[in-house]
Each structure stands twice: as C-alpha cells, then as structure tokens.
Design a protein around this motif. Structure first.
Motif, PDB file in Angstrom:
ATOM      1  N   PRO A 169      -0.317 121.308  44.823  1.00 18.19           N
ATOM      2  CA  PRO A 169       0.182 119.944  44.653  1.00 18.19           C
ATOM      3  C   PRO A 169      -0.918 119.059  44.073  1.00 18.19           C
ATOM      4  N   PRO A 170      -0.587 117.855  43.669  1.00 14.31           N
ATOM      5  CA  PRO A 170      -1.630 116.952  43.162  1.00 14.31           C
ATOM      6  C   PRO A 170      -2.763 116.802  44.181  1.00 14.31           C
ATOM      7  N   GLY A 171      -3.963 116.764  43.695  1.00 12.08           N
ATOM      8  CA  GLY A 171      -5.118 116.621  44.577  1.00 12.08           C
ATOM      9  C   GLY A 171      -5.976 117.863  44.576  1.00 12.08           C
ATOM     10  N   GLU A 172      -6.871 117.919  45.499  1.00  9.04           N
ATOM     11  CA  GLU A 172      -7.859 118.996  45.551  1.00  9.04           C
ATOM     12  C   GLU A 172      -7.566 119.980  46.670  1.00  9.04           C
ATOM     13  N   VAL A 173      -6.305 120.379  46.810  1.00  7.67           N
ATOM     14  CA  VAL A 173      -5.925 121.329  47.855  1.00  7.67           C
ATOM     15  C   VAL A 173      -5.026 122.399  47.246  1.00  7.67           C
ATOM     16  N   VAL A 174      -5.105 123.609  47.790  1.00  6.63           N
ATOM     17  CA  VAL A 174      -4.235 124.709  47.401  1.00  6.63           C
ATOM     18  C   VAL A 174      -3.518 125.172  48.660  1.00  6.63           C
ATOM     19  N   LEU A 175      -2.227 125.469  48.529  1.00  6.87           N
ATOM     20  CA  LEU A 175      -1.402 125.863  49.660  1.00  6.87           C
ATOM     21  C   LEU A 175      -1.030 127.335  49.546  1.00  6.87           C
ATOM     22  N   PHE A 176      -0.990 128.018  50.680  1.00  6.53           N
ATOM     23  CA  PHE A 176      -0.580 129.414  50.743  1.00  6.53           C
ATOM     24  C   PHE A 176       0.480 129.558  51.827  1.00  6.53           C
ATOM     25  N   ARG A 177       1.459 130.462  51.595  1.00  6.42           N
ATOM     26  CA  ARG A 177       2.463 130.765  52.615  1.00  6.42           C
ATOM     27  C   ARG A 177       2.984 132.186  52.402  1.00  6.42           C
ATOM     28  N   ASP A 178       3.642 132.700  53.410  1.00  5.21           N
ATOM     29  CA  ASP A 178       4.276 134.012  53.361  1.00  5.21           C
ATOM     30  C   ASP A 178       5.614 133.875  52.652  1.00  5.21           C
ATOM     31  N   SER A 179       5.854 134.645  51.601  1.00  2.00           N
ATOM     32  CA  SER A 179       7.094 134.516  50.840  1.00  2.00           C
ATOM     33  C   SER A 179       8.329 134.881  51.655  1.00  2.00           C
TER      34      SER A 179
ATOM     35  N   PRO B  20       4.751 128.541  58.506  1.00  2.00           N
ATOM     36  CA  PRO B  20       3.474 127.829  58.380  1.00  2.00           C
ATOM     37  C   PRO B  20       2.896 127.899  56.968  1.00  2.00           C
ATOM     38  N   VAL B  21       2.135 126.889  56.644  1.00  8.09           N
ATOM     39  CA  VAL B  21       1.451 126.783  55.363  1.00  8.09           C
ATOM     40  C   VAL B  21      -0.037 126.611  55.645  1.00  8.09           C
ATOM     41  N   VAL B  22      -0.853 127.344  54.919  1.00  5.35           N
ATOM     42  CA  VAL B  22      -2.300 127.213  55.028  1.00  5.35           C
ATOM     43  C   VAL B  22      -2.766 126.370  53.849  1.00  5.35           C
ATOM     44  N   ALA B  23      -3.445 125.279  54.126  1.00  5.22           N
ATOM     45  CA  ALA B  23      -3.978 124.392  53.088  1.00  5.22           C
ATOM     46  C   ALA B  23      -5.498 124.503  53.096  1.00  5.22           C
ATOM     47  N   VAL B  24      -6.063 124.768  51.924  1.00  7.59           N
ATOM     48  CA  VAL B  24      -7.518 124.874  51.813  1.00  7.59           C
ATOM     49  C   VAL B  24      -7.993 124.068  50.616  1.00  7.59           C
ATOM     50  N   PRO B  25      -9.229 123.612  50.665  1.00  5.49           N
ATOM     51  CA  PRO B  25      -9.780 122.909  49.495  1.00  5.49           C
ATOM     52  C   PRO B  25      -9.736 123.822  48.267  1.00  5.49           C
ATOM     53  N   LYS B  26      -9.522 123.231  47.112  1.00  6.59           N
ATOM     54  CA  LYS B  26      -9.383 123.987  45.868  1.00  6.59           C
ATOM     55  C   LYS B  26     -10.587 124.896  45.615  1.00  6.59           C
ATOM     56  N   ASP B  27     -11.797 124.414  45.836  1.00  7.76           N
ATOM     57  CA  ASP B  27     -12.984 125.235  45.566  1.00  7.76           C
ATOM     58  C   ASP B  27     -13.036 126.455  46.484  1.00  7.76           C
ATOM     59  N   VAL B  28     -12.555 126.316  47.704  1.00 13.29           N
ATOM     60  CA  VAL B  28     -12.518 127.446  48.644  1.00 13.29           C
ATOM     61  C   VAL B  28     -11.483 128.469  48.169  1.00 13.29           C
ATOM     62  N   ALA B  29     -10.330 128.008  47.728  1.00 19.48           N
ATOM     63  CA  ALA B  29      -9.283 128.903  47.230  1.00 19.48           C
ATOM     64  C   ALA B  29      -9.769 129.666  46.001  1.00 19.48           C
ATOM     65  N   VAL B  30     -10.431 128.983  45.099  1.00 14.59           N
ATOM     66  CA  VAL B  30     -10.953 129.633  43.894  1.00 14.59           C
ATOM     67  C   VAL B  30     -11.987 130.698  44.269  1.00 14.59           C
ATOM     68  N   ALA B  31     -12.876 130.388  45.194  1.00 18.25           N
ATOM     69  CA  ALA B  31     -13.886 131.359  45.636  1.00 18.25           C
ATOM     70  C   ALA B  31     -13.223 132.575  46.287  1.00 18.25           C
ATOM     71  N   PHE B  32     -12.201 132.346  47.120  1.00 19.27           N
ATOM     72  CA  PHE B  32     -11.492 133.439  47.782  1.00 19.27           C
ATOM     73  C   PHE B  32     -10.792 134.332  46.762  1.00 19.27           C
TER      74      PHE B  32
END
Length: 61
Positions: free
Chosen positions: A24-34, A40-52
């Motif tokens: 979504p807009p901003g500096e967060v990335v969301l993950f969920r089980d399809s 539940p949704v896991v929200a992490v900072p964009k830089d952490v998601a990119v590193a992962f």
C-alpha cells in the motif's frame, strides 16, 4: 486491508498455496497466507521486506 492490491508469485502452486504480498502507499509491505485471505496480515517496513526477499532469492534452497 481492503485497499491493498494483493498478488502472489507466478511460482504459486495450482491450488493457490502461497504467500501473497501487497504494498500500500507508504513504507510498509504486507504479507498474508493466500489460503486465509481474511486472516492475519504481517506488516513490515519496506527495507526489511526487500532484505528478506533478497536473502531468499540468494539462498541455495
């Protein structure tokens, strides 16, 4: 997260068993089980998601 545009990997199994991701807009990335889209949704900072994701791509699985 109704405003999030969810997507899953092109490598997803035909049954849809995969992790979905949304940015979504901003500096967060969301993950969920399809399989549990209302779950539940896991929200992490964009830089952490990119590193992962980079670490997963670079791994020798």
């Amino acid at each position: 997260m109704p405003s999030a545009a969810w997507r899953k990997s092109s490598h997803s199994l035909p049954q849809g068993s995969c992790v979905e991701v949304a940015q979504p807009p901003g500096e967060v990335v969301l993950f969920r089980d399809s399989k549990i889209q209302g779950g539940p949704v896991v929200a992490v900072p964009k830089d952490v998601a990119v590193a992962f994701i980079s670490a997963v791509i670079d791994s020798s699985f």
